[in-house]
Design a protein around this motif. Structure first.
Motif, PDB file in Angstrom:
ATOM      1  N   ARG A 209       0.843  -1.181   0.000  1.00 19.16           N
ATOM      2  CA  ARG A 209       0.000   0.000   0.000  1.00 19.16           C
ATOM      3  C   ARG A 209       0.884   1.238   0.000  1.00 19.16           C
ATOM      4  O   ARG A 209       1.952   1.256   0.594  1.00 19.16           O
ATOM      5  CB  ARG A 209      -0.895   0.033   1.236  1.00 19.16           C
ATOM      6  CG  ARG A 209      -1.790  -1.169   1.413  1.00 19.16           C
ATOM      7  CD  ARG A 209      -2.547  -1.061   2.723  1.00 19.16           C
ATOM      8  NE  ARG A 209      -3.300  -2.258   3.046  1.00 19.16           N
ATOM      9  CZ  ARG A 209      -3.889  -2.476   4.196  1.00 19.16           C
ATOM     10  NH1 ARG A 209      -3.840  -1.532   5.148  1.00 19.16           N
ATOM     11  NH2 ARG A 209      -4.549  -3.592   4.413  1.00 19.16           N
ATOM     12  N   GLU A 210       0.340   2.348  -0.707  1.00 21.58           N
ATOM     13  CA  GLU A 210       1.005   3.654  -0.657  1.00 21.58           C
ATOM     14  C   GLU A 210       0.216   4.545   0.284  1.00 21.58           C
ATOM     15  O   GLU A 210      -0.971   4.759   0.095  1.00 21.58           O
ATOM     16  CB  GLU A 210       1.098   4.277  -2.050  1.00 21.58           C
ATOM     17  CG  GLU A 210       2.108   3.573  -2.931  1.00 21.58           C
ATOM     18  CD  GLU A 210       2.377   4.337  -4.225  1.00 21.58           C
ATOM     19  OE1 GLU A 210       1.663   5.342  -4.475  1.00 21.58           O
ATOM     20  OE2 GLU A 210       3.285   3.938  -4.959  1.00 21.58           O
ATOM     21  N   GLU A 211       0.915   5.069   1.269  1.00 19.85           N
ATOM     22  CA  GLU A 211       0.265   5.858   2.311  1.00 19.85           C
ATOM     23  C   GLU A 211       0.877   7.259   2.339  1.00 19.85           C
ATOM     24  O   GLU A 211       2.090   7.422   2.137  1.00 19.85           O
ATOM     25  CB  GLU A 211       0.438   5.182   3.669  1.00 19.85           C
ATOM     26  CG  GLU A 211      -0.189   3.805   3.734  1.00 19.85           C
ATOM     27  CD  GLU A 211       0.078   3.132   5.071  1.00 19.85           C
ATOM     28  OE1 GLU A 211       0.895   3.672   5.856  1.00 19.85           O
ATOM     29  OE2 GLU A 211      -0.530   2.076   5.336  1.00 19.85           O
ATOM     30  N   PRO A 212       0.022   8.311   2.557  1.00 16.87           N
ATOM     31  CA  PRO A 212       0.560   9.669   2.627  1.00 16.87           C
ATOM     32  C   PRO A 212       1.332   9.893   3.924  1.00 16.87           C
ATOM     33  O   PRO A 212       1.022   9.308   4.966  1.00 16.87           O
ATOM     34  CB  PRO A 212      -0.696  10.545   2.577  1.00 16.87           C
ATOM     35  CG  PRO A 212      -1.771   9.678   3.117  1.00 16.87           C
ATOM     36  CD  PRO A 212      -1.447   8.276   2.707  1.00 16.87           C
TER      37      PRO A 212
ATOM     38  N   VAL B 181       4.879  10.467   0.257  1.00 19.32           N
ATOM     39  CA  VAL B 181       4.255   9.174  -0.056  1.00 19.32           C
ATOM     40  C   VAL B 181       5.182   8.057   0.438  1.00 19.32           C
ATOM     41  O   VAL B 181       6.377   8.075   0.136  1.00 19.32           O
ATOM     42  CB  VAL B 181       3.989   9.030  -1.571  1.00 19.32           C
ATOM     43  CG1 VAL B 181       3.411   7.647  -1.884  1.00 19.32           C
ATOM     44  CG2 VAL B 181       3.051  10.136  -2.068  1.00 19.32           C
ATOM     45  N   ARG B 182       4.583   7.096   1.168  1.00 18.63           N
ATOM     46  CA  ARG B 182       5.352   5.957   1.703  1.00 18.63           C
ATOM     47  C   ARG B 182       4.703   4.662   1.220  1.00 18.63           C
ATOM     48  O   ARG B 182       3.482   4.499   1.280  1.00 18.63           O
ATOM     49  CB  ARG B 182       5.349   6.008   3.228  1.00 18.63           C
ATOM     50  CG  ARG B 182       6.048   4.874   3.906  1.00 18.63           C
ATOM     51  CD  ARG B 182       6.160   5.155   5.391  1.00 18.63           C
ATOM     52  NE  ARG B 182       4.865   5.530   5.969  1.00 18.63           N
ATOM     53  CZ  ARG B 182       4.738   6.213   7.098  1.00 18.63           C
ATOM     54  NH1 ARG B 182       5.791   6.637   7.755  1.00 18.63           N
ATOM     55  NH2 ARG B 182       3.515   6.502   7.573  1.00 18.63           N
ATOM     56  N   ARG B 183       5.567   3.737   0.741  1.00 16.22           N
ATOM     57  CA  ARG B 183       5.086   2.425   0.276  1.00 16.22           C
ATOM     58  C   ARG B 183       5.322   1.399   1.389  1.00 16.22           C
ATOM     59  O   ARG B 183       6.453   1.168   1.802  1.00 16.22           O
ATOM     60  CB  ARG B 183       5.818   2.010  -0.997  1.00 16.22           C
ATOM     61  CG  ARG B 183       5.291   0.719  -1.577  1.00 16.22           C
ATOM     62  CD  ARG B 183       5.979   0.395  -2.897  1.00 16.22           C
ATOM     63  NE  ARG B 183       5.588   1.341  -3.934  1.00 16.22           N
ATOM     64  CZ  ARG B 183       6.442   2.124  -4.613  1.00 16.22           C
ATOM     65  NH1 ARG B 183       7.734   2.088  -4.341  1.00 16.22           N
ATOM     66  NH2 ARG B 183       6.006   2.942  -5.556  1.00 16.22           N
ATOM     67  N   VAL B 184       4.244   0.777   1.879  1.00 14.79           N
ATOM     68  CA  VAL B 184       4.296  -0.168   3.010  1.00 14.79           C
ATOM     69  C   VAL B 184       3.841  -1.545   2.536  1.00 14.79           C
ATOM     70  O   VAL B 184       2.837  -1.662   1.814  1.00 14.79           O
ATOM     71  CB  VAL B 184       3.392   0.302   4.169  1.00 14.79           C
ATOM     72  CG1 VAL B 184       3.503  -0.652   5.351  1.00 14.79           C
ATOM     73  CG2 VAL B 184       3.769   1.717   4.580  1.00 14.79           C
TER      74      VAL B 184
ATOM     75  N   TYR C  72       2.543  -5.259   3.757  1.00 16.95           N
ATOM     76  CA  TYR C  72       1.893  -5.958   4.869  1.00 16.95           C
ATOM     77  C   TYR C  72       1.835  -7.457   4.570  1.00 16.95           C
ATOM     78  O   TYR C  72       1.663  -7.871   3.406  1.00 16.95           O
ATOM     79  CB  TYR C  72       0.478  -5.430   5.079  1.00 16.95           C
ATOM     80  CG  TYR C  72       0.432  -4.027   5.625  1.00 16.95           C
ATOM     81  CD1 TYR C  72       0.434  -3.790   6.986  1.00 16.95           C
ATOM     82  CD2 TYR C  72       0.381  -2.928   4.756  1.00 16.95           C
ATOM     83  CE1 TYR C  72       0.372  -2.495   7.496  1.00 16.95           C
ATOM     84  CE2 TYR C  72       0.329  -1.627   5.255  1.00 16.95           C
ATOM     85  CZ  TYR C  72       0.330  -1.433   6.623  1.00 16.95           C
ATOM     86  OH  TYR C  72       0.284  -0.136   7.113  1.00 16.95           O
TER      87      TYR C  72
ATOM     88  N   ARG D  79       2.729  -5.285   9.418  1.00 18.43           N
ATOM     89  CA  ARG D  79       3.675  -4.529   8.600  1.00 18.43           C
ATOM     90  C   ARG D  79       5.031  -5.228   8.627  1.00 18.43           C
ATOM     91  O   ARG D  79       5.574  -5.495   9.695  1.00 18.43           O
ATOM     92  CB  ARG D  79       3.799  -3.116   9.125  1.00 18.43           C
ATOM     93  CG  ARG D  79       4.786  -2.260   8.348  1.00 18.43           C
ATOM     94  CD  ARG D  79       4.873  -0.870   8.945  1.00 18.43           C
ATOM     95  NE  ARG D  79       3.602  -0.162   8.848  1.00 18.43           N
ATOM     96  CZ  ARG D  79       3.442   1.101   9.231  1.00 18.43           C
ATOM     97  NH1 ARG D  79       4.453   1.776   9.739  1.00 18.43           N
ATOM     98  NH2 ARG D  79       2.265   1.691   9.120  1.00 18.43           N
TER      99      ARG D  79
ATOM    100  N   GLU E 274       8.742  -1.206   4.620  1.00 20.79           N
ATOM    101  CA  GLU E 274       8.280   0.089   4.133  1.00 20.79           C
ATOM    102  C   GLU E 274       9.431   0.835   3.483  1.00 20.79           C
ATOM    103  O   GLU E 274      10.599   0.602   3.803  1.00 20.79           O
ATOM    104  CB  GLU E 274       7.671   0.915   5.264  1.00 20.79           C
ATOM    105  CG  GLU E 274       8.659   1.337   6.337  1.00 20.79           C
ATOM    106  CD  GLU E 274       8.003   2.207   7.388  1.00 20.79           C
ATOM    107  OE1 GLU E 274       8.579   3.276   7.662  1.00 20.79           O
ATOM    108  OE2 GLU E 274       6.939   1.817   7.923  1.00 20.79           O
TER     109      GLU E 274
END
Length: 477
Positions: free
Chosen positions: A320-323, A351-354, A356, A370, A373
């Motif tokens: 997932r990409e998270e702000p 933008v951070r790519r995590v 899981y 998680r 990242e």
């Protein structure tokens, strides 16, 4: 019947009439007895007779006459009176005749023979008594016993009085872990059985629990029985017939246990002596795949009566990409009126790519975890200038007007209002160019209500109500 004086070894004199209680024995007739002296012939010398003067031994008799005269006079027989007279010893009176004389003669002969015989018999009797007593003591002290040491018996003779003395004689040292029966203080008697069993140290690991024990058993099988360990179906690290030396050994025992497994909706119960849960699973015929595991660690020891649940696990991953929020830095600016904030640099989120990990356990989805990242875009910090300058109290030529009515008409009285096109904003719907020409910073809708009213008054002084063609007339009500 002989003639002459009787000697010390002559046969007794013939008596007539009935013998008295002390009379000498009556002479026998017929063939002589084996110990009788011959009737005829010369008389044998009397060892106690003193020789008459002129005969061999007279000198000796003279030398000892003075010293032993009373003794010789008391012991001399009637026929020795001549020799006594020659030696100067007073002569004894003539003995009376008859049976009384015969009894006295017999007593004198016995008395004369007794000293030498007594002197000879006493030492012999003492020797015999000593030997007899010593032999009796020797026989009484010697004991026939049976000694068994660690199962090896032997019969022996011993003079020990008790068990401890026997052990000392045999050089057998016993400690507090050894067994002696009967005890070391027990008395010994012939025919006793004495048993000695030495203790042996055993490092016993029983069902995963290690401890040090002592046993007098000589084999592993005997030790297991002595320690009360159930060996049927158990795993043994050494053979049951193995001998245990005096130095001991290490023994690992895993008894047979009952373990129940819950797997794939079924229940399976097995008897096992496995060392780990994983080995017990193999004994139950249950295989694990992928990330499958159990409710207890696979390397743990399975306990008797334990229930173990097998967990079937499926695992996937999701990215997932998270702000990432930006920071806001505010700087005080005295050129701006108080309550006015001007954004110098607009902030922008990063933008951070995590990644899981998603998994299901026996069909039930678990909470995502998680596992990784990475930063795709760094956030941009927003910088804002904050006014600190005090606003003027009034603007000459515009203070008496109804600015509240104008603001209500233009924006509904909302200082941050913006029209649909995005061109006009604030209480009085300034466009950005006009706002900045009046000395404002940034956008009008970002300024405070008081500053907006102050700029609107300045605009009115310059241009009148024309900037507000539809609502300008409200200033005059």
């Amino acid at each position: 019947m002989r003639t002459g004086s009787p000697g010390a070894y002559d046969a007794p004199v013939m008596r007539t009439g009935s013998p008295g209680p002390y009379d000498a024995p009556v002479m026998r007739t017929g063939s002589p007895a084996p110990y009788d002296l011959p009737v005829t012939g010369p008389r044998p010398p009397d060892p106690y007779e003193i020789p008459p003067p002129g005969e061999p031994g007279a000198g000796s008799a003279g030398a000892y006459a003075a010293a032993y005269a009373p003794t010789v006079a008391a012991l001399a027989l009637p026929r020795q009176n001549s020799a006594v007279r020659a030696a100067g010893v007073p002569e004894l009176p003539a003995p009376p005749s008859g049976r009384a004389e015969a009894r006295r003669a017999a007593r004198r002969r016995k008395t004369a023979d007794r000293p030498d015989t007594f002197r000879k018999l006493v030492p012999q009797a003492l020797v015999v008594a000593f030997l007899a007593g010593g032999t009796s003591a020797f026989v009484a002290s010697d004991k026939d016993v049976r000694l068994t040491v660690d199962g090896v018996p032997r019969t022996m003779h011993t003079f020990a009085d008790d068990v401890q003395e026997l052990l000392d004689d045999e050089g057998l040292d016993v400690g507090r872990h050894d067994i002696v029966a009967p005890g070391p203080g027990a008395d010994l008697a012939s025919g006793d059985d004495i048993v000695v069993r030495y203790g042996r140290p055993v490092t016993l690991t029983l069902d995963g629990q290690r401890r040090q024990v002592w046993t007098t058993a000589r084999t592993v099988d005997e030790a297991l029985r002595q320690l009360g360990v159930r060996a049927e179906g158990a795993y043994l690290s050494v053979s049951r017939s193995s001998a245990i030396s005096r130095s001991g050994l290490a023994l690992d025992v895993r008894t047979e246990r009952t373990v129940t497994f819950m797997a794939d909706g079924r229940e399976r119960t097995v008897r096992t002596n496995a060392a780990t849960v994983q080995e017990a699973l193999h004994d139950a015929g249950i295989a694990l795949g992928g990330q499958d595991t159990t409710s207890v660690p696979l390397g743990s020891f399975p306990r008797d009566g334990q229930t173990v649940t097998v967990m079937r696990i499926t695992a996937t991953q999701q990215v997932r990409e998270e702000p990432v929020g930006f920071d806001v830095v505010r700087t005080r600016d005295s050129a701006l009126f108080a309550g006015t904030e001007v954004v110098e640099q607009q902030g922008r989120p990063g933008v951070r790519r995590v990644t899981y990990a998603l998994r299901t356990v026996n069909g039930v989805r678990q909470k995502p975890r998680r596992i990784a990242e990475e930063m795709v875009r760094q956030p941009v910090t927003q910088r804002v200038r904050v006014g600190t300058r005090q606003l003027p109290d009034s603007v000459q030529g515009a203070d008496g007007l109804d600015w509240g009515a104008l603001a209500h008409c233009e924006s509904g009285g909302r200082s941050g209002a913006v029209d649909a096109s995005g061109t006009y904003g604030g209480l009085y719907q300034f466009d950005t160019g006009t706002w900045q020409a009046l000395g404002g910073s940034g956008r009008p809708q970002d300024a405070s209500s008081s500053e907006q009213t102050f700029r609107a008054k300045k605009l009115y002084v310059q241009r009148g109500a024309s900037p507000w063609p539809h609502c300008g007339r409200r200033l005059y009500r």
